[in-house]
Design a protein around this motif. Structure first.
Motif, PDB file in Angstrom:
ATOM      1  N   ASP A 133      -8.894  -3.365  -2.704  1.00 52.52           N
ATOM      2  CA  ASP A 133      -9.494  -3.806  -1.276  1.00 52.52           C
ATOM      3  C   ASP A 133      -9.802  -2.413  -0.587  1.00 52.52           C
ATOM      4  O   ASP A 133      -9.200  -1.451  -0.532  1.00 52.52           O
TER       5      ASP A 133
ATOM      6  N   THR B 273      -9.302   3.644 -11.401  1.00 54.17           N
ATOM      7  CA  THR B 273     -10.385   3.074 -10.796  1.00 54.17           C
ATOM      8  C   THR B 273     -11.345   3.895 -10.189  1.00 54.17           C
ATOM      9  O   THR B 273     -10.915   4.960  -9.649  1.00 54.17           O
TER      10      THR B 273
ATOM     11  N   ALA C  61     -14.771   3.701  -8.088  1.00 48.76           N
ATOM     12  CA  ALA C  61     -15.698   2.564  -7.445  1.00 48.76           C
ATOM     13  C   ALA C  61     -16.985   3.530  -6.524  1.00 48.76           C
ATOM     14  O   ALA C  61     -16.459   4.742  -6.276  1.00 48.76           O
TER      15      ALA C  61
ATOM     16  N   TYR D 107      -8.750   2.563   1.534  1.00 43.63           N
ATOM     17  CA  TYR D 107      -8.565   1.418   0.299  1.00 43.63           C
ATOM     18  C   TYR D 107      -7.131   1.475  -0.219  1.00 43.63           C
ATOM     19  O   TYR D 107      -6.168   2.151   0.448  1.00 43.63           O
TER      20      TYR D 107
ATOM     21  N   SER E 264      -5.461  -5.835  -7.723  1.00 45.80           N
ATOM     22  CA  SER E 264      -6.502  -6.167  -6.596  1.00 45.80           C
ATOM     23  C   SER E 264      -6.870  -4.711  -6.196  1.00 45.80           C
ATOM     24  O   SER E 264      -5.824  -3.916  -5.898  1.00 45.80           O
TER      25      SER E 264
ATOM     26  N   THR F 178     -13.073  -6.214  -8.257  1.00 44.94           N
ATOM     27  CA  THR F 178     -11.912  -5.766  -7.274  1.00 44.94           C
ATOM     28  C   THR F 178     -10.597  -6.525  -7.861  1.00 44.94           C
ATOM     29  O   THR F 178      -9.762  -5.906  -7.532  1.00 44.94           O
TER      30      THR F 178
END
Length: 530
Positions: free
Chosen positions: A100, A179, A181, A225, A98, A138
């Motif tokens: 965040d 990741t 984003a 994050y 996950s 996510t």
């Protein structure tokens, strides 16, 4: 004539005359320009920049503001980490991830690679990829089998090849997530999360020796994050007396439940950083004008300055420079936990700590707007102060700000006044031009009169024989064996230089021009005194 002699003797008088005449000339031109400007009144526009901060404090579950019921802590059930191969039929693992972020995300892509590394520490290592996938969003989860017999076979083959047999077979299950984003403000976040789960395999058992869960935090230009990863397993067993079950599972990730209403607090209160989860803030801007605005554009950025008053200060970007057109509301986050970590880090680095710190949020808006009476090109700045003490956080009460301005609105004189002023400025302009002409003529006469005959000769000779002359810093010293022949004119020296094909050396010192041609122990010399 006396005035001209005085003018010629006094350099200060000449400078003063030229300055006064020049000032009169400039004033006459400016005054004449104003006197011929169109009469009447130019329209005036009044405008106002308006800004407003707003924020909502999101809290962690708390007794102070929530409905938390205190209960006795239950003893956590121990998760099995050792499995006996004689009663195992299958083993499957899952990896959950996950991401965040404190800012809203417009897109997010995750590339996950799960591998198993077999090794004999400090001797050999073999990596085997189990899966490689790409997921959007996510959160995601992947699963894969763990074939112990296959791993045994690979290790046996390697040990037979190299002739080294280990008593235990060690493995590492590793997951790497890359990741990428993009936030709602267009900021790109790239992060790599890597987590390893060590395992040991013998003929009789499989033992997991690490934690099943890990997390990793990051921070980029005002955006915080956190990436979380977790391994889970499901081991199928034959009927047995040891566990009294045929399936062993790790503690699964919490099943998402309908989210409970978030505990929030509005502006104007005292807040406690230990129970603050996040502070979501925004800045709104609007340009008001009593004249029509045909077009407008803005560039806005928000920053925070943390200060230990009188000792140090540190600026952080909360929202990078962003373009907008017209009125807008820009969201951003205030990460008070990150601010606290920055304060602690600076305190450790400098050895200077404090009990109270000032935080200043600053929004800067550069506005360019076009009206029918002119352009508005200004920067509007608004600040919001806060005080962070050991256990409390307070913000200033005033959240709104404004800045007023005007453009246009200049009025010009009437017709009768315009006529009188124009005649006066024309007279001043004529006088200034006549005086300037007279002083210029006098200065030129003075320059011609003061030049000496020697200077005139040196100037003429320099122009006439410039192709033959070489200017030197110093003339060569006269040798004891050298013969010096003085000549009566520069023309004679030039003829000798031309016959000998030699240059004329020219040296100036204290108004004395020395010219010479040197050839085989003979120096031909001509001197001009100025």
């Amino acid at each position: 004539m006396k005035i001209w002699k005085t003018f010629g003797r006094s350099r200060g008088l000449r400078i003063t005359c030229f300055v006064l005449t020049g000032a009169l000339l400039v004033a006459s031109i400016v005054g004449l320009g104003y006197s011929v400007a169109p009469t009447g009144e130019v329209p005036m526009a009044k405008y106002e920049h308006r800004g407003h901060f707003d924020y909502t404090v999101y809290l962690k579950p708390s007794i102070l503001y929530g409905d938390v019921i205190l209960t006795d802590e239950e003893e956590e059930e121990e998760v099995p980490m050792v499995f006996f191969r004689d009663i195992m039929t299958e083993a499957r693992f899952a990896f959950s991830y996950s991401f965040d972020c404190s800012q809203s995300l417009s897109s997010i892509t995750n590339n996950v690679v799960v591998s198993i590394i077999a090794e004999n520490p400090d001797v050999w290592q073999k990596e085997m990829t189990q899966l490689e996938e790409t997921h959007e969003g996510t959160e995601f989860s992947v699963d894969f089998p763990l074939n112990l017999n296959h791993l045994d076979s690979i290790v046996n083959d390697i040990e037979n090849e190299i002739g080294i047999v280990g008593r235990e077979r060690q493995f590492i299950i590793i997951a790497v997530v890359t990741t990428t984003a993009e936030t709602a403000l267009g900021e790109i976040i790239e992060d790599t999360f890597s987590y390893e789960l060590p395992a040991m395999l013998t003929a009789k058992k499989l033992e997991l020796t690490g934690d099943l869960e890990a997390s990793q935090e990051g921070y980029r230009e005002g955006t915080r994050y956190e990436a979380r990863g977790r391994f889970d397993y499901e081991v199928s067993l034959e009927p047995n007396e040891l566990y009294e079950t045929t399936v062993l599972r790790s503690e699964a990730l919490p099943v998402p439940e309908p989210p409970a209403p978030a505990q929030t607090l509005g502006p104007g209160l005292v807040y406690f950083p230990d129970i603050i989860d996040n502070i979501k803030a925004s800045f709104s801007y609007r340009l008001l004008c009593d004249r029509p605005i045909s077009e407008q554009s803005q560039e806005v950025d928000v920053s925070a300055t943390i200060e230990n008053p009188g000792k140090w200060s540190k600026s952080l970007v909360l929202m990078p420079k962003t373009s907008r057109n017209g009125s807008f509301t820009m969201p951003f986050s205030i990460d008070i936990q990150y601010f606290t970590r920055v304060i602690d880090a600076i305190g450790q680095e400098t050895g200077v700590s404090g009990n109270s710190y000032s935080i200043t949020l600053k929004a800067s808006v550069h506005t360019v707007a076009q009206t029918d009476v002119g352009a508005i090109n200004e920067t509007f700045t608004q600040t919001l102060g806060a005080t962070l003490e050991e256990n409390t956080l307070t913000f200033d009460e005033e959240l709104s700000g404004s800045q007023f301005g005007t453009i246009g609105g200049a009025a010009t004189p009437g017709a009768s006044e315009e006529g009188r002023s124009m005649v006066l400025w024309i007279i001043c302009l004529v006088v200034a031009l006549l005086a300037l002409g007279y002083f210029g003529w006098s200065q030129s006469r003075l320059g011609l009169a003061t030049i000496s005959a020697g200077e005139a000769e040196a100037s003429r000779g320099g122009k006439k024989y410039r192709q033959m002359m070489v200017d030197v810093e110093e003339l060569p010293e006269v040798k004891s064996t050298e013969t010096v022949i003085s000549l009566g004119s520069l023309d004679d020296l030039a003829r000798i230089a031309d016959d000998l094909v030699k240059p004329i050396l020219h040296h100036i010192k204290e108004g004395r021009h020395s010219y010479c041609v040197i050839d085989s122990g003979v120096r031909y010399l001509y001197i001009i005194e100025t």
